[in-house]
Design an enzyme around this catalytic site. Structure first.
Site, short mmCIF file in Angstrom:
data_model
loop_
_atom_site.label_atom_id
_atom_site.label_comp_id
_atom_site.label_asym_id
_atom_site.label_seq_id
_atom_site.Cartn_x
_atom_site.Cartn_y
_atom_site.Cartn_z
N LYS A 179 0.85 -1.20 0.00
CA LYS A 179 0.00 0.00 0.00
C LYS A 179 0.88 1.24 0.00
CE LYS A 179 -3.99 1.85 2.60
NZ LYS A 179 -4.85 1.66 3.79
N SER B 71 -9.72 1.57 2.72
CA SER B 71 -8.86 2.34 1.84
C SER B 71 -7.78 1.50 1.14
CB SER B 71 -8.17 3.46 2.61
OG SER B 71 -7.36 2.91 3.63
N SER C 196 -9.90 -0.71 6.94
CA SER C 196 -9.31 -0.58 5.60
C SER C 196 -8.58 -1.80 5.06
CB SER C 196 -8.34 0.60 5.58
OG SER C 196 -9.06 1.77 5.34
N1 GLN Z 1 -13.08 3.74 5.94
C1 GLN Z 1 -12.63 4.22 7.21
C2 GLN Z 1 -12.36 5.68 7.16
O1 GLN Z 1 -12.62 6.27 6.17
C3 GLN Z 1 -11.44 3.46 7.66
C4 GLN Z 1 -10.21 3.89 6.97
C5 GLN Z 1 -9.02 3.08 7.37
O2 GLN Z 1 -9.13 2.04 8.02
N2 GLN Z 1 -7.87 3.57 7.02
O3 GLN Z 1 -11.91 6.27 8.09
#
Ligand code: GLN
Length: 479
Positions: free
Chosen positions: A79, A154, A178
């Site tokens: 990532k 994400s 994410s």
């Molecule tokens: N989707 C969640 C957010 O927008 C989690 C994001 C993540 O785990 N980095 O905060």
């Protein structure tokens, strides 16, 4: 044989038996990327030359008759918020478009020591903020199972790369879901380790009390191998620890028969797609048929998890992203020919205004507000107290059960564009994953079937440092 579809264990066997070379294997993945990534867009940066070089090193070892480790020669994707020395690291943001990492993250150092091949860096929502990978400044990633749909987020690039056989495994980061939610949407396995199990050194911080790095892989066995390679105490991350991942009561781990499973009633309520519910419950039923004890439990503060997360996370975001000031890192308004800059404050304001996309700006504003004098007690402090209640809910539950099983996400992958203009609807995609981060617990998403040809995952949550038991339960579901 399609080399790009092999699991880590199969790759290891194949390399050892000289069925193929590490170079041939890496070439197979690189051609898969060329063939498919034009439409999927899992990668932001493919590191072709260095990947081939790493593969040649492995081949030399094999030719010299040396033993190779289990991950040696396995091609992976990282990532793009995790630093690889000398490579660009953008966090999916324009503000870091040209930023080059000056050192390796601890997880990268560990994987390099194991002889892994790094194929490239994967797409993500800007600074890991989002649930669909649509918030990337460099365009969305598409779900390999249906190109009209999101891969989740994400870590959408990492999940899509694994699902499309564009890598053997990947690393992601998980602050509120994410790793798990994209794993669920793309039909792969993803682990969010216990907070502190894996060093965060060299991960671009989003919300430091919630962030964890973890693996995404084709199956549970692979996921476990990668987790074992990256975990452990690192003096450079003071929150990391040498966990004892063995279950305190090994007899539970060996035998699903003795497993006590809790199904929290708050997670099987309104908003859950009935088809997802059915798939999750069917899988649990199969464990019950093998003798596992299943009971309904309650996590009564679940309804406060989302509001609590959306105070704590942006507060930490506003502090962590203060470092992108147009001077220390990346994009600066000073060198932007289109802008006239009057003074230092102007540099800060214009760099951040032009460098950050809408979602980071929204969260910086929310967090700054929640932390400001006069509101701190009402919002931030209150949210911390609620967080303690959520932790206590889990503690009580784990007095009665060994693992908790829930859906990973309320629905299968949604369509690109469907939620992007409505942040609140997007935030609801994380309803089942964020409590785990607030409580610092480990949880895995493992595929449990398909609904209208789209993968569905279920989530297994365990006590702190009970990764081994989680893997055990996940393997039982998988098989
Ligand atoms: N989707 C969640 C957010 O927008 C989690 C994001 C993540 O785990 N980095 O905060």
């Amino acid at each position: 044989m399609d080399l790009a579809s092999l699991t880590i264990a199969q790759i290891h066997e194949g390399l050892k038996n000289k069925n193929f070379s590490a170079t041939e294997l890496t070439e197979a993945f690189l051609s898969k990327i060329k063939e498919r990534d034009g439409e999927i867009h899992a990668y932001l940066n493919v590191m072709e030359e260095s990947a081939k070089k790493q593969a040649r090193e492995v081949d030399k070892k094999i030719a010299a008759g040396e033993e190779i480790g289990i991950l040696e020669g396995a091609p992976c994707a990282i990532k793009d918020n995790i630093l690889i020395r000398g490579e660009k690291c953008t966090s999916g943001s324009k503000i870091l478009e040209h930023y080059v990492a000056p050192y390796d993250a601890e997880v990268i150092k560990k994987l390099k020591e194991k002889g892994v091949v790094f194929l490239g860096k994967t797409n993500l929502d800007e600074f890991a903020m989002g649930s669909s990978t649509e918030n990337s400044a460099f365009g969305p990633t598409r779900n390999p199972h249906d190109l009209k749909r999101v891969p989740g987020g994400s870590s959408g690039g990492s999940a899509a790369a694994v699902a499309a056989n564009e890598c053997a495994f990947a690393l992601g980061s998980d602050t509120g879901g994410s790793i798990r939610q994209p794993a669920s949407f793309c039909g792969v396995v993803g682990l969010k380790p216990t907070y502190g199990a894996v060093s965060r050194y060299g991960l671009m911080a989003m919300a430091s009390s919630l962030d964890q790095i973890g693996p995404l892989a084709k199956n549970v066995e692979d996921c476990k191998m990668v987790f074992e390679a990256i975990n452990g105490r690192d003096p450079k991350d003071s929150t990391s620890s040498d966990g004892n991942f063995r279950n305190s009561n090994p007899s539970q781990a060996d035998e699903i028969r003795k497993l006590r499973i809790g199904l929290p009633k708050e997670y099987f309520a309104q908003g859950l797609d009935p088809k997802v519910e059915k798939l999750v419950k069917n899988a649990v039923q199969k464990l019950a048929a093998q003798g596992a004890k299943v009971e309904e439990i309650s996590l009564p503060h679940t309804k406060y998890a989302l509001p609590c997360y959306y105070i704590i996370m942006p507060s930490e975001v506003s502090a962590n992203l203060a470092r992108y000031d147009g001077i220390k890192y990346g994009y600066s308004a000073i060198s932007d020919k289109r802008l006239a800059i009057s003074d230092l404050m102007d540099v800060y304001l214009k760099s951040r205004q032009n460098g950050f996309g809408a979602e980071p700006r929204r969260r910086i504003m929310l967090g700054t507000y929640a932390l400001s004098a006069g509101y701190y007690d009402a919002y931030y402090l209150k949210a911390q107290k609620v967080r303690t209640e959520i932790i206590n809910d889990f503690k009580k539950a784990f007095e009665k059960v060994d693992v908790i099983i829930t859906p990973t996400a309320p629905t299968p992958a949604f369509k690109i564009g469907e939620k992007v203009s409505d942040p609140l609807r997007m935030y609801l995609a994380d309803i089942y994953t964020i409590s785990v981060n607030l409580a610092g617990l480990p949880a895995i998403s493992v595929p449990c079937g398909k609904s209208e040809n789209l993968p569905v995952g279920l989530q297994i949550i365990g006590k702190h440092f009970s990764e081994d038991l989680i893997f055990e339960a996940a393997s039982a579901i998988e098989s």
